[in-house]
Design a protein around this motif. Structure first.
Motif, PDB file in Angstrom:
ATOM      1  N   ALA A  39      -4.942  -8.501  11.505  1.00 30.79           N
ATOM      2  CA  ALA A  39      -5.014  -9.149  11.077  1.00 30.79           C
ATOM      3  C   ALA A  39      -5.484 -10.053  11.270  1.00 30.79           C
ATOM      4  O   ALA A  39      -5.418 -11.428  10.168  1.00 30.79           O
ATOM      5  CB  ALA A  39      -3.076  -9.520  10.608  1.00 30.79           C
TER       6      ALA A  39
ATOM      7  N   TYR B   3     -14.990  -8.406   0.627  1.00 30.34           N
ATOM      8  CA  TYR B   3     -15.323  -7.065  -0.260  1.00 30.34           C
ATOM      9  C   TYR B   3     -15.812  -6.001   0.164  1.00 30.34           C
ATOM     10  O   TYR B   3     -15.764  -5.269  -1.200  1.00 30.34           O
ATOM     11  CB  TYR B   3     -16.284  -7.430  -1.520  1.00 30.34           C
TER      12      TYR B   3
ATOM     13  N   PRO C   1     -12.448  -3.272   1.676  1.00 35.80           N
ATOM     14  CA  PRO C   1     -11.409  -4.058   1.455  1.00 35.80           C
ATOM     15  C   PRO C   1     -10.072  -2.777   1.827  1.00 35.80           C
ATOM     16  O   PRO C   1      -8.463  -3.626   2.372  1.00 35.80           O
ATOM     17  CB  PRO C   1     -10.938  -2.885  -0.345  1.00 35.80           C
ATOM     18  N   MET C   2     -10.425  -1.830   2.915  1.00 35.50           N
ATOM     19  CA  MET C   2      -9.236  -0.918   2.831  1.00 35.50           C
ATOM     20  C   MET C   2      -9.296  -1.783   4.470  1.00 35.50           C
ATOM     21  O   MET C   2      -7.807  -2.202   5.361  1.00 35.50           O
ATOM     22  CB  MET C   2     -10.380   0.381   3.358  1.00 35.50           C
ATOM     23  N   HIS C   3     -10.109  -2.797   4.762  1.00 31.26           N
ATOM     24  CA  HIS C   3      -9.781  -2.992   6.987  1.00 31.26           C
ATOM     25  C   HIS C   3      -8.450  -4.582   6.784  1.00 31.26           C
ATOM     26  O   HIS C   3      -7.799  -4.647   6.748  1.00 31.26           O
ATOM     27  CB  HIS C   3     -10.788  -3.761   7.103  1.00 31.26           C
ATOM     28  N   PHE C   4      -9.126  -5.661   4.950  1.00 30.10           N
ATOM     29  CA  PHE C   4      -8.196  -6.127   4.997  1.00 30.10           C
ATOM     30  C   PHE C   4      -6.933  -5.993   4.228  1.00 30.10           C
ATOM     31  O   PHE C   4      -5.552  -6.765   4.036  1.00 30.10           O
ATOM     32  CB  PHE C   4      -8.705  -7.207   4.193  1.00 30.10           C
ATOM     33  N   MET C   5      -6.532  -4.601   3.249  1.00 33.81           N
ATOM     34  CA  MET C   5      -5.440  -4.463   2.720  1.00 33.81           C
ATOM     35  C   MET C   5      -4.958  -3.707   4.262  1.00 33.81           C
ATOM     36  O   MET C   5      -3.581  -3.707   3.865  1.00 33.81           O
ATOM     37  CB  MET C   5      -6.049  -3.022   2.253  1.00 33.81           C
ATOM     38  N   ARG C   6      -4.713  -3.320   4.883  1.00 35.20           N
ATOM     39  CA  ARG C   6      -4.337  -2.355   6.293  1.00 35.20           C
ATOM     40  C   ARG C   6      -4.210  -3.304   6.619  1.00 35.20           C
ATOM     41  O   ARG C   6      -2.378  -2.981   7.558  1.00 35.20           O
ATOM     42  CB  ARG C   6      -5.373  -1.773   6.976  1.00 35.20           C
TER      43      ARG C   6
ATOM     44  N   GLY D  90      -3.934  -6.865   6.635  1.00 33.77           N
ATOM     45  CA  GLY D  90      -3.508  -8.153   5.809  1.00 33.77           C
ATOM     46  C   GLY D  90      -2.354  -8.418   5.159  1.00 33.77           C
ATOM     47  O   GLY D  90      -1.482  -9.192   4.314  1.00 33.77           O
ATOM     48  N   GLY D  91      -2.351  -6.859   4.270  1.00 28.87           N
ATOM     49  CA  GLY D  91      -0.848  -7.231   3.303  1.00 28.87           C
ATOM     50  C   GLY D  91       0.675  -6.753   4.025  1.00 28.87           C
ATOM     51  O   GLY D  91       0.961  -6.502   2.811  1.00 28.87           O
ATOM     52  N   GLY D  92       0.708  -5.989   5.025  1.00 31.80           N
ATOM     53  CA  GLY D  92       2.025  -6.054   6.030  1.00 31.80           C
ATOM     54  C   GLY D  92       2.905  -6.955   5.912  1.00 31.80           C
ATOM     55  O   GLY D  92       4.083  -6.873   7.115  1.00 31.80           O
TER      56      GLY D  92
END
Length: 219
Positions: free
Chosen positions: A57, A127, A130-135, A137-139
């Protein structure tokens, strides 16, 4: 005869026409082939970039406190500074091992030219990953306010907005109704009824409301 005369020039010019078609078709085919190769190389690059977690992150440049234009020497110097400060054998802080590993990961990414190139591509094309930043960056977000309180505040705000809208809408309808002929006619009839009622009661003076209604009708 006319048909043969027309057909003969066509047969004579057919090789020339075929040559022109081949001349125009060759660049188009080459361009399409280059486009396919570029797409293939780009897909391979995306697959290669997506293999690694890098600094998860965190931003590797921010971890070491360097700019993206930093030279390898500046990156190495920054890493040595943090590594000496947070080495588990020298720093009794419980976070020392975690921090030391974080700086080490950032240095491994930025010190390798290929890895750094891939990481820069990741930063420049988020863009595509997306899976990298969702994994990673979202927790890290944790709301500080109770969800029930937030919902209640939203409901109150929406209700207030609706109330203000209804009041404004009611006022606009009233003002619009006053300009209609039906309203003016009804107002005159009401004034006439009030005047007649006053005369029947023995010539008593007309009330203030009657005078106000009469003035509004005249206006």
């Amino acid at each position: 005869l006319l048909r043969s005369e027309v057909a003969l020039p066509t047969m004579r010019h057919r090789p020339l026409l075929l040559g022109l078609l081949a001349l125009y078709a060759a660049p188009a085919a080459a361009l399409e082939e280059e486009s396919d190769e570029f797409k293939t190389e780009n897909a391979k690059l995306r697959d290669e970039v997506a293999k690694y977690v890098y600094c998860e992150a965190d931003n590797c440049y921010d971890v070491l406190g360097v700019k993206r234009t930093a030279v390898p020497f500046a990156i190495k110097r920054a890493y040595r500074k943090f590594a000496a400060e947070w080495h588990p054998d020298k720093n009794p802080d419980p976070r020392a091992r975690e921090m030391f590993q974080k700086y080490t990961n950032a240095y491994e990414v930025l010190s390798d030219s290929t890895m750094r190139k891939n990481y820069d591509y990741l930063l420049d094309h988020p863009y595509e990953f997306p899976m990298h930043f969702m994994r990673f960056g979202g927790g890290s977000y944790a709301p500080k306010t109770d969800a029930r309180v937030a919902i209640a505040i939203c409901i109150i705000l929406v209700s207030m907005m609706q109330y203000v809208y209804q009041v404004q809408r009611r006022g606009q309808l009233i003002e619009s109704a006053k300009t209609t002929r039906q309203y003016q006619a009804r107002l005159k009839a009401l004034v006439a009824e009030l005047g007649a009622s006053a005369k029947v009661e023995g010539g008593k003076p007309v009330s203030g409301k009657a005078r106000e209604a009469s003035g509004s009708a005249k206006g």
